[in-house]
Design a protein around this motif. Structure first.
Motif, mmCIF file in Angstrom:
data_model
loop_
_atom_site.group_PDB
_atom_site.id
_atom_site.type_symbol
_atom_site.label_atom_id
_atom_site.label_comp_id
_atom_site.label_asym_id
_atom_site.label_seq_id
_atom_site.Cartn_x
_atom_site.Cartn_y
_atom_site.Cartn_z
ATOM 1 N N CYS A 7 1.070 -1.326 0.133
ATOM 2 C CA CYS A 7 0.081 -0.064 -0.060
ATOM 3 C C CYS A 7 0.649 1.305 -0.159
ATOM 4 O O CYS A 7 1.937 0.999 0.363
ATOM 5 N N GLU A 8 0.263 2.817 -0.936
ATOM 6 C CA GLU A 8 0.718 3.777 -0.334
ATOM 7 C C GLU A 8 0.677 4.445 0.943
ATOM 8 O O GLU A 8 0.052 3.417 2.057
ATOM 9 N N ASP A 9 1.855 4.469 1.421
ATOM 10 C CA ASP A 9 1.849 5.345 3.364
ATOM 11 C C ASP A 9 0.605 5.668 3.785
ATOM 12 O O ASP A 9 -0.277 6.987 2.837
ATOM 13 N N SER A 10 0.190 5.359 4.146
ATOM 14 C CA SER A 10 -1.402 5.593 5.219
ATOM 15 C C SER A 10 -1.055 7.629 5.616
ATOM 16 O O SER A 10 -2.411 8.277 5.801
ATOM 17 N N TRP A 11 -0.650 7.661 6.662
ATOM 18 C CA TRP A 11 -0.310 8.893 7.265
ATOM 19 C C TRP A 11 -0.169 9.773 5.946
ATOM 20 O O TRP A 11 -0.720 10.325 6.121
ATOM 21 N N LEU A 12 1.343 9.916 4.954
ATOM 22 C CA LEU A 12 1.015 10.967 3.751
ATOM 23 C C LEU A 12 -0.374 11.115 2.620
ATOM 24 O O LEU A 12 -1.339 11.466 2.799
ATOM 25 N N VAL A 13 -1.024 9.077 2.796
ATOM 26 C CA VAL A 13 -2.307 9.581 2.605
ATOM 27 C C VAL A 13 -3.307 10.496 3.096
ATOM 28 O O VAL A 13 -3.895 11.789 1.977
ATOM 29 N N ALA A 14 -3.705 10.496 3.959
ATOM 30 C CA ALA A 14 -4.302 10.923 5.106
ATOM 31 C C ALA A 14 -4.211 11.951 4.899
ATOM 32 O O ALA A 14 -4.720 12.764 4.550
ATOM 33 N N SER A 15 -2.441 12.867 4.500
ATOM 34 C CA SER A 15 -2.437 13.981 5.234
ATOM 35 C C SER A 15 -2.769 14.852 3.378
ATOM 36 O O SER A 15 -2.786 15.740 3.845
ATOM 37 N N ALA A 16 -2.658 14.085 2.384
ATOM 38 C CA ALA A 16 -3.137 14.731 1.423
ATOM 39 C C ALA A 16 -4.358 14.915 1.251
ATOM 40 O O ALA A 16 -4.632 15.762 0.686
ATOM 41 N N LEU A 17 -5.285 14.145 1.454
ATOM 42 C CA LEU A 17 -6.911 14.063 1.436
ATOM 43 C C LEU A 17 -7.893 15.298 2.239
ATOM 44 O O LEU A 17 -8.357 15.526 2.434
ATOM 45 N N ALA A 18 -7.221 15.171 3.291
ATOM 46 C CA ALA A 18 -8.275 15.869 4.659
ATOM 47 C C ALA A 18 -7.794 16.957 4.681
ATOM 48 O O ALA A 18 -9.544 17.436 4.460
#
Length: 388
Positions: free
Chosen positions: A61-72
C-alpha cells in the motif's frame, strides 16, 4: 460507548491504496490509483455522507499517513482511519504524528492499531518477533502511546519498549487522542482489545461466528470494567436486483485462474494471523461453496488477504444483513467494493437511505438545484419522484 445494540451506525468506505479495478487477480480492467483518483474516492465518500474511510497499511500500500495528510485538506467531514504499527514506530513518534494529524484535520483522525500477521513482510521491516512477542510489544506500545496523548510525561520500562521523559508538547484536538480501533482473533489480540482499545473490529464472518467472537471480547472487557464499541470490515456488491448482484460477483472473479488462486493461498498460509486463517477456512481456496451465509460471499478472499467476504444482494437484502450484524452490537461498518469509486456511489444511493445512520444531521441541506432528482426532462422540467 455501549455494548448494547446501537440505534445508529457509522458507515465507512475504503481508500484502495493497494490497487483497484473491475476484476480481481488480473490487470484486465485495472485502474491507476494515483492522487487524483484517491481524491475522487475521498470526495465522493465525503459528499455522500460516509462517516470515514479506512486507509490500509503494509508494503503493498501507499503510506497511510501521507495519503491521509494529502486528502484531509480537501474534505470537510470525512474521518480518516489510519494505522499505527507497534514495532515499526516508537510510541512517542506515533503519538506526535497522531496529535499533529488530528490538529491538521481538525479532529477527524481515527487510529487503527495494526500488529501485523505476515512473518515474511515483518522481517522485511526488521521485525523478527514471534506472534506472542508482537502482541507484548503492542501492549507496551499502547501503554506509552495512550498516556502521552492524555498529556502525561512518561517514564516506562518494559521487555521491548523503554522511554524516559517522553512527552507530546502539542496536544491533539480530540480529548485523550483519536479513538483506537483494533482487530485480531487470537487470544493475545483479544486481551489487547479488552484492556486497551475503544473499538474492536472483526472481519466479515457469518453472523453466528461473529456473535461467538464478540461474546468472548465483551466478557473479557467487562472483567476489566471496560465497555467497547464494535465494528466489522466487509466488501459489498449491491445492485437493484439480487440476480444482478450475484452476476456482478461472478464477474469480479471471472479472470481468476487456478494458479493465481493457489499462489495467493500459499502466501496466506505462511501467515501467523488467526484472523487470516479463519478467513481462508471460509472458502478453502476453492471456487465451490463461496456462498457461506445468506447474501455473504467469500470470493474476494480467494486472492485478497484480510477482509475476504462481501455482502451481495439487492438493497433491501444488504440492509437486512447489516441490521443482523447491528443486532449483535456492531455499530461501525467498514465497506469497500470494486471499483471503489462506483461502488461507493451505488451503496450510498441504494442502501444508505435504508439504514439508521449516525451524523445525518451533519450533512449539508441540499438546495433545490442540487437534487438528487436526475437529469432535467427536455430542458424544461425535473422528473417526478415515483409514488411509493
Amino acid at each position: 460507548m455501549s455494548d448494547a445494540t446501537q440505534e445508529k451506525i457509522n458507515v465507512f468506505w475504503f481508500l484502495p491504496t493497494h490497487g483497484d479495478g473491475r476484476y480481481l487477480g488480473t490487470t484486465e480492467g485495472g485502474r491507476a490509483v494515483d492522487l487524483p483518483y484517491l481524491q475522487q474516492v475521498a470526495l465522493a465518500a465525503d459528499n455522500l455522507g460516509y462517516y470515514g474511510v479506512l486507509i490500509p497499511t503494509g508494503k503493498s500500500c501507499e503510506d497511510s499517513w501521507l495519503v491521509a495528510s494529502a486528502l484531509a485538506p480537501i474534505t470537510k467531514r470525512l474521518r480518516y482511519l489510519v494505522a499505527v504499527r507497534p514495532g515499526l514506530q516508537p510510541p512517542s513518534l506515533a503519538a506526535r504524528m497522531a496529535a499533529t494529524l488530528d490538529r491538521l484535520s481538525e479532529g477527524r483522525l481515527l487510529i487503527n492499531v495494526v500488529t501485523g500477521g505476515d512473518p515474511v513482510e515483518n522481517k522485511g521491516d526488521g521485525i523478527f518477533l514471534t506472534h506472542a512477542e508482537r502482541y507484548q510489544v503492542t501492549r507496551e506500545f499502547l501503554t506509552v502511546y495512550s498516556r502521552l496523548l492524555k498529556g502525561e510525561k512518561v517514564d516506562f520500562a518494559g521487555d521491548h519498549i523503554r522511554v524516559e521523559g517522553a512527552e507530546v508538547l502539542f496536544p491533539p484536538v480530540q480529548q485523550d487522542g483519536p479513538p483506537l480501533y483494533f482487530g485480531g482473533s487470537s487470544d493475545e489480540a483479544i486481551e489487547v482489545a479488552a484492556s486497551q482499545v475503544d473499538t474492536y473490529l472483526t472481519w466479515g464472518e457469518p453472523p453466528d461466528q461473529v456473535a461467538a467472537k464478540l461474546a468472548v471480547v465483551r466478557q473479557r472487557a467487562e472483567a476489566r470494567g471496560r465497555t467497547l464499541s464494535y465494528g466489522i470490515r466487509l466488501h459489498v456488491i449491491v445492485r437493484e436486483t439480487e440476480e444482478e448482484a450475484w452476476a456482478a460477483a461472478d464477474r469480479l472473479i471471472a479472470h481468476l485462474d487456478d494458479d493465481t488462486i493457489a499462489a495467493a493461498q500459499k502466501i496466506f498460509s505462511r501467515m501467523d494471523s488467526t484472523g487470516q486463517a479463519r478467513m481462508s477456512a471460509l472458502h478453502q481456496g476453492s471456487r465451490e461453496g463461496l456462498r457461506i451465509a445468506p447474501n455473504l460471499w467469500a470470493g474476494v478472499g480467494l486472492v485478497r488477504g484480510g477482509a475476504g467476504t462481501a455482502l451481495v444482494g439487492n438493497p433491501q437484502q444488504v440492509a437486512e444483513r447489516i441490521r443482523e450484524y447491528q443486532a449483535l452490537g456492531i455499530e461501525n461498518f467498514i465497506f469497500s467494493g470494486y471499483p471503489h469509486l462506483e461502488e461507493a456511489h451505488r451503496f450510498a444511493e441504494l442502501v444508505m437511505p435504508l439504514l439508521p445512520l449516525s451524523g445525518k444531521s451533519d450533512r449539508p441541506q441540499q438546495t433545490l438545484n442540487t437534487g438528487p432528482f436526475g437529469e432535467t426532462i427536455g430542458g424544461d422540467r425535473r422528473p417526478q419522484k415515483p409514488q411509493q
